[in-house]
Design a protein around this motif. Structure first.
Motif, PDB file in Angstrom:
ATOM      1  N   TYR A 491       0.821  -1.209   0.000  1.00 18.18           N
ATOM      2  CA  TYR A 491       0.000   0.000   0.000  1.00 18.18           C
ATOM      3  C   TYR A 491       0.860   1.266   0.000  1.00 18.18           C
ATOM      4  O   TYR A 491       0.628   2.183  -0.796  1.00 18.18           O
ATOM      5  CB  TYR A 491      -0.931   0.009   1.221  1.00 18.18           C
ATOM      6  CG  TYR A 491      -1.717   1.289   1.360  1.00 18.18           C
ATOM      7  CD1 TYR A 491      -2.831   1.533   0.554  1.00 18.18           C
ATOM      8  CD2 TYR A 491      -1.336   2.263   2.273  1.00 18.18           C
ATOM      9  CE1 TYR A 491      -3.545   2.720   0.672  1.00 18.18           C
ATOM     10  CE2 TYR A 491      -2.039   3.452   2.402  1.00 18.18           C
ATOM     11  CZ  TYR A 491      -3.138   3.666   1.592  1.00 18.18           C
ATOM     12  OH  TYR A 491      -3.839   4.855   1.705  1.00 18.18           O
ATOM     13  N   GLN A 494       2.495   1.864  -3.360  1.00 12.73           N
ATOM     14  CA  GLN A 494       1.539   2.293  -4.373  1.00 12.73           C
ATOM     15  C   GLN A 494       1.096   3.734  -4.136  1.00 12.73           C
ATOM     16  O   GLN A 494       0.947   4.527  -5.084  1.00 12.73           O
ATOM     17  CB  GLN A 494       0.332   1.351  -4.381  1.00 12.73           C
ATOM     18  CG  GLN A 494       0.662  -0.064  -4.847  1.00 12.73           C
ATOM     19  CD  GLN A 494      -0.522  -1.024  -4.708  1.00 12.73           C
ATOM     20  OE1 GLN A 494      -1.571  -0.660  -4.157  1.00 12.73           O
ATOM     21  NE2 GLN A 494      -0.353  -2.251  -5.193  1.00 12.73           N
ATOM     22  N   LYS A 495       0.917   4.088  -2.876  1.00  8.95           N
ATOM     23  CA  LYS A 495       0.489   5.445  -2.531  1.00  8.95           C
ATOM     24  C   LYS A 495       1.555   6.464  -2.930  1.00  8.95           C
ATOM     25  O   LYS A 495       1.269   7.475  -3.569  1.00  8.95           O
ATOM     26  CB  LYS A 495       0.199   5.529  -1.028  1.00  8.95           C
ATOM     27  CG  LYS A 495      -0.235   6.908  -0.519  1.00  8.95           C
ATOM     28  CD  LYS A 495      -0.618   6.811   0.949  1.00  8.95           C
ATOM     29  CE  LYS A 495      -1.034   8.176   1.505  1.00  8.95           C
ATOM     30  NZ  LYS A 495       0.105   9.131   1.566  1.00  8.95           N
ATOM     31  N   HIS A 556      -3.179  -9.943  -2.850  1.00  9.18           N
ATOM     32  CA  HIS A 556      -4.183  -9.145  -3.558  1.00  9.18           C
ATOM     33  C   HIS A 556      -3.494  -7.920  -4.153  1.00  9.18           C
ATOM     34  O   HIS A 556      -3.320  -6.907  -3.467  1.00  9.18           O
ATOM     35  CB  HIS A 556      -5.292  -8.707  -2.607  1.00  9.18           C
ATOM     36  CG  HIS A 556      -5.959  -9.842  -1.887  1.00  9.18           C
ATOM     37  ND1 HIS A 556      -6.799 -10.736  -2.499  1.00  9.18           N
ATOM     38  CD2 HIS A 556      -5.882 -10.234  -0.578  1.00  9.18           C
ATOM     39  CE1 HIS A 556      -7.223 -11.626  -1.621  1.00  9.18           C
ATOM     40  NE2 HIS A 556      -6.679 -11.339  -0.453  1.00  9.18           N
ATOM     41  N   GLU A 558      -4.492  -5.689  -6.233  1.00  9.01           N
ATOM     42  CA  GLU A 558      -5.370  -4.523  -6.197  1.00  9.01           C
ATOM     43  C   GLU A 558      -6.285  -4.649  -4.985  1.00  9.01           C
ATOM     44  O   GLU A 558      -7.267  -5.384  -4.993  1.00  9.01           O
ATOM     45  CB  GLU A 558      -6.190  -4.432  -7.482  1.00  9.01           C
ATOM     46  CG  GLU A 558      -5.343  -4.220  -8.728  1.00  9.01           C
ATOM     47  CD  GLU A 558      -6.184  -4.102  -9.982  1.00  9.01           C
ATOM     48  OE1 GLU A 558      -7.429  -4.025  -9.854  1.00  9.01           O
ATOM     49  OE2 GLU A 558      -5.622  -4.095 -11.083  1.00  9.01           O
ATOM     50  N   MET A 559      -5.932  -3.933  -3.941  1.00  7.75           N
ATOM     51  CA  MET A 559      -6.665  -4.048  -2.668  1.00  7.75           C
ATOM     52  C   MET A 559      -7.957  -3.233  -2.726  1.00  7.75           C
ATOM     53  O   MET A 559      -7.932  -2.024  -2.941  1.00  7.75           O
ATOM     54  CB  MET A 559      -5.784  -3.563  -1.521  1.00  7.75           C
ATOM     55  CG  MET A 559      -4.554  -4.415  -1.306  1.00  7.75           C
ATOM     56  SD  MET A 559      -3.366  -3.624  -0.194  1.00  7.75           S
ATOM     57  CE  MET A 559      -2.703  -2.360  -1.271  1.00  7.75           C
ATOM     58  N   LYS A 560      -9.092  -3.925  -2.549  1.00  2.00           N
ATOM     59  CA  LYS A 560     -10.389  -3.260  -2.606  1.00  2.00           C
ATOM     60  C   LYS A 560     -11.107  -3.281  -1.263  1.00  2.00           C
ATOM     61  O   LYS A 560     -12.086  -2.560  -1.082  1.00  2.00           O
ATOM     62  CB  LYS A 560     -11.259  -3.929  -3.667  1.00  2.00           C
ATOM     63  CG  LYS A 560     -10.686  -3.806  -5.076  1.00  2.00           C
ATOM     64  CD  LYS A 560     -11.574  -4.492  -6.104  1.00  2.00           C
ATOM     65  CE  LYS A 560     -10.974  -4.360  -7.493  1.00  2.00           C
ATOM     66  NZ  LYS A 560     -11.807  -5.037  -8.536  1.00  2.00           N
ATOM     67  N   THR A 561     -10.676  -4.127  -0.347  1.00  2.00           N
ATOM     68  CA  THR A 561     -11.318  -4.222   0.966  1.00  2.00           C
ATOM     69  C   THR A 561     -10.253  -4.205   2.056  1.00  2.00           C
ATOM     70  O   THR A 561      -9.070  -4.463   1.791  1.00  2.00           O
ATOM     71  CB  THR A 561     -12.138  -5.518   1.093  1.00  2.00           C
ATOM     72  OG1 THR A 561     -11.239  -6.641   1.074  1.00  2.00           O
ATOM     73  CG2 THR A 561     -13.154  -5.645  -0.032  1.00  2.00           C
ATOM     74  N   LYS A 562     -10.685  -3.952   3.283  1.00  5.49           N
ATOM     75  CA  LYS A 562      -9.762  -3.970   4.411  1.00  5.49           C
ATOM     76  C   LYS A 562      -9.213  -5.367   4.616  1.00  5.49           C
ATOM     77  O   LYS A 562      -8.025  -5.545   4.968  1.00  5.49           O
ATOM     78  CB  LYS A 562     -10.478  -3.501   5.682  1.00  5.49           C
ATOM     79  CG  LYS A 562      -9.557  -3.404   6.891  1.00  5.49           C
ATOM     80  CD  LYS A 562     -10.297  -2.859   8.110  1.00  5.49           C
ATOM     81  CE  LYS A 562      -9.338  -2.759   9.300  1.00  5.49           C
ATOM     82  NZ  LYS A 562     -10.011  -2.217  10.505  1.00  5.49           N
ATOM     83  N   GLN A 564      -8.558  -7.633   2.338  1.00  3.63           N
ATOM     84  CA  GLN A 564      -7.488  -7.851   1.370  1.00  3.63           C
ATOM     85  C   GLN A 564      -6.227  -7.102   1.777  1.00  3.63           C
ATOM     86  O   GLN A 564      -5.111  -7.609   1.624  1.00  3.63           O
ATOM     87  CB  GLN A 564      -7.950  -7.408  -0.024  1.00  3.63           C
ATOM     88  CG  GLN A 564      -9.019  -8.300  -0.622  1.00  3.63           C
ATOM     89  CD  GLN A 564      -9.491  -7.807  -1.978  1.00  3.63           C
ATOM     90  OE1 GLN A 564      -9.306  -6.633  -2.343  1.00  3.63           O
ATOM     91  NE2 GLN A 564     -10.125  -8.686  -2.739  1.00  3.63           N
ATOM     92  N   TRP A 565      -6.392  -5.911   2.308  1.00  2.00           N
ATOM     93  CA  TRP A 565      -5.253  -5.122   2.780  1.00  2.00           C
ATOM     94  C   TRP A 565      -4.517  -5.868   3.890  1.00  2.00           C
ATOM     95  O   TRP A 565      -3.301  -5.954   3.893  1.00  2.00           O
ATOM     96  CB  TRP A 565      -5.784  -3.765   3.272  1.00  2.00           C
ATOM     97  CG  TRP A 565      -4.722  -2.777   3.635  1.00  2.00           C
ATOM     98  CD1 TRP A 565      -4.002  -1.997   2.788  1.00  2.00           C
ATOM     99  CD2 TRP A 565      -4.279  -2.457   4.957  1.00  2.00           C
ATOM    100  NE1 TRP A 565      -3.125  -1.197   3.499  1.00  2.00           N
ATOM    101  CE2 TRP A 565      -3.271  -1.461   4.832  1.00  2.00           C
ATOM    102  CE3 TRP A 565      -4.609  -2.895   6.232  1.00  2.00           C
ATOM    103  CZ2 TRP A 565      -2.616  -0.921   5.927  1.00  2.00           C
ATOM    104  CZ3 TRP A 565      -3.959  -2.353   7.316  1.00  2.00           C
ATOM    105  CH2 TRP A 565      -2.971  -1.375   7.168  1.00  2.00           C
TER     106      TRP A 565
END
Length: 590
Positions: A491, A494-495, A556, A558-562, A564-565
């Motif tokens: 994360y 990517q950020k 994951h 492409e993280m879409k949910t907490k 998955q994060w």
């Protein structure tokens, strides 16, 4: 006693030539009548517990004349032949006649009807028999472990198939591969997702089958709906063009390969002797003498193989006699010698481990629990059945044996299987070259451990279930390489990438993540090995390699949910099949 199977063995060649002829006949029939029409000739059997198959009256064990002792076609039985040849049974007060009976249901009938007090089979076969014994008001006692299969048995798969996507498997009903298949798919958490197609014979029979296919290997050749087959190693080599990838010629199946053999899964198929409990209770000391004779036979074989150059006459006599009993002809010496390479004799020390758990989790109790749970699911047992251990005094049993160990002595340290520097080079090069596919390619099983942000310790108090699952897998698959891989959440990378951070900063974030993931993988490795030691399980530490993957292979991307994060923060045990590459890791002899 492990050795390579001789591919130039005349008997194997002769058997292969016959199979090739039959293969082309099959091919011609397929062309004439269509594949599906011919495939229907495979005679698949409905699985049912042996208690519903065996129908005999229980009688007392015969005490007149020689005691019949069953054997099966397996390398472990060669030591039994030597024990009889050397008079070890006679020394222990036994007058025995050895006979071979590979039809296990018939063996069960003979034991229940009193023709013999003994059963000879794998632990899977013995557990299946226990269901029939219970139905007849009888019980079994396991008295002796002979061997583990360490290369004699395999699973062959079609192109693109592996444990994670197989749907149909062919194997022999009531044979030595039932518990092998059950263990693999239970550990893959897919036992209820696979259809097992059972056949009567283990391999292609010599008798006239009247146009029916009655063995799994022939069924695999003829029926393309079968994804995999459980078979003995000569058949596995034939199907896969010598252990590579089948090219479709000479009886091979195009695209077929060996998914794994018992070289990897070396603590599943355990060959044992069991005895009727009523007979055991009435003749305990006599049965102990029988076990002592078997142990003496194992030790004598160990010595004979170590010095066969100066004992050629005895060695040739043993192989000829074993060929006659186990294969039906004294001339089949090549095949008989090959049987020795398929198994690992356990001896006195191994029996202590198997029956008491010293140094291992792969015990009589563990295997019985696993097998019965799977067999109930598969409809091969009606319920839970107790199987007793003889409860021998192994110090007394070891008296006079050359290689006996004290029952209370610590389990010996295992032989180092791998050169750790070679393993490191192999894994890191593979990870670099196959970053996207490494986690799945060649992986049999995986155990994932998830952790919190900034967490660096992985205590047993929190992860005991994960460590126990991993321990069961690595102790069962003692020929596997275990990589323990740390992963970090991408994360932040990517950020910062979206915010336009410099390439230097991004590289630093990436390297920091790699360093942290390696530290966590090493922490998990150390804690796990300590966990195993506290459980009394002795492991070869050269099999365990820790590596840091950093952000390179997120669960994951492409993280879409907490969730998955959170799941991107993980350490993963990968149980890797490396049979083709294993020689690369062996330490050089000094």
């Amino acid at each position: 006693m492990k050795q390579d199977l001789p591919l130039n063995n005349p008997k194997i060649q002769e058997k292969g030539e016959n199979k090739v002829k039959k293969f082309f006949v099959i091919l011609a029939l397929v062309c004439l009548f269509g594949f599906q029409a011919f495939a229907q000739q495979a005679e698949y059997l409905q699985p049912q517990p042996l208690s519903q198959v065996v129908k005999v009256s229980v009688r007392p064990v015969s005490t007149t004349g020689a005691t019949k002792v069953p054997t099966i076609t397996w390398g472990g039985d060669i030591a039994t032949v030597l024990a009889e040849m050397e008079g070890f049974f006679r020394d222990e007060g036994w007058n025995v006649t050895l006979f071979r009976e590979d039809n296990f249901a018939k063996q069960v009938e003979m034991c229940l009807s009193g023709e013999t007090p003994f059963l000879r089979g794998t632990m899977g076969m013995i557990n299946a028999a226990a269901d029939a014994f219970k139905a007849h008001g009888q019980e079994l006692v396991v008295i002796y472990q002979m061997t583990w299969s360490v290369g004699g048995d395999a699973m062959v798969v079609r192109k693109g198939k592996k444990l994670s996507n197989i749907k149909t498997v062919a194997l022999q009903l009531y044979g030595p591969h039932m518990d092998y298949a059950a263990n693999l798919f239970a550990n893959a958490k897919r036992l209820d997702k696979v259809q097992f197609k059972y056949l009567k014979e283990l391999y292609e029979p010599d008798y006239d089958t009247r146009g029916k296919i009655v063995d799994p290997v022939s069924a695999f050749r003829a029926d393309s709906s079968l994804d995999a087959v459980m078979c003995i190693i000569p058949d596995a080599l034939a199907l896969s063009s010598g252990g590579t990838v089948g090219d479709g010629s000479e009886g091979s199946v195009k695209g077929a390969k060996i998914e794994l053999s018992t070289k990897t899964a070396s603590r599943i198929i355990s060959d044992v002797y069991a005895v009727r409990k009523d007979y055991f209770d009435a003749n305990r000391s006599k049965v102990q003498g029988y076990v002592k004779a078997l142990m003496r036979g194992e030790e004598a074989l160990r010595d004979l193989l170590a010095d066969k150059a100066s004992n050629q006459a005895k060695y040739r006599q043993l192989i000829s006699k074993s060929a006659t009993l186990l294969l039906g002809a004294p001339t089949l010496t090549g095949d008989t010698e090959a049987l020795l390479g398929d198994c690992e004799y356990v001896g006195h020390a191994g029996n202590i481990a198997f029956f008491t758990g010293k140094g291992t989790s792969r015990t009589l109790a563990t295997l019985t629990k696993e097998i019965q749970a799977s067999f109930r699911t598969l409809g091969l047992m009606t319920g839970t059945v107790p199987i007793a251990s003889a409860g021998w005094d192994y110090n007394a049993l070891g008296s006079g044996l050359k290689y006996a160990v004290a029952a209370a002595a610590p389990a010996p340290a295992p032989k180092k299987a791998f050169d750790t520097k070679k393993v490191a080079r192999y894994v890191e090069s593979k990870v670099a070259a196959e970053a996207a596919t490494w986690e799945e390619e060649g992986t049999l099983f995986k155990v994932e451990i998830f952790f919190d942000p900034n967490q660096n310790e992985f205590p047993v108090s929190r992860y005991s279930n994960d460590y126990q699952e991993a321990l069961s897998l690595v102790d069962t698959n003692r020929g596997a390489l275990i990589t323990i891989e740390g992963h970090t959440n991408p994360y932040n990378f990517q950020k910062r990438e979206q915010e336009g951070a410099s390439s230097q900063e991004l590289a630093q974030i990436k390297q920091t993540g790699k360093n942290l993931s390696l530290q966590r993988a090493q922490a998990v490795r150390n804690t796990f090995l300590a966990f195993a030691k506290n459980k009394g399980v002795v492991l070869d530490e050269t099999r365990f390699y820790a590596t840091g993957r950093g952000i390179d292979a997120p669960k994951h991307p492409e993280m879409k949910t907490k969730q998955q994060w959170n799941e991107n923060r993980r350490v993963v045990f990968l149980v890797k099949q490396i049979e083709a590459e294993a020689e690369e890791f062996v330490p050089l002899k000094k």
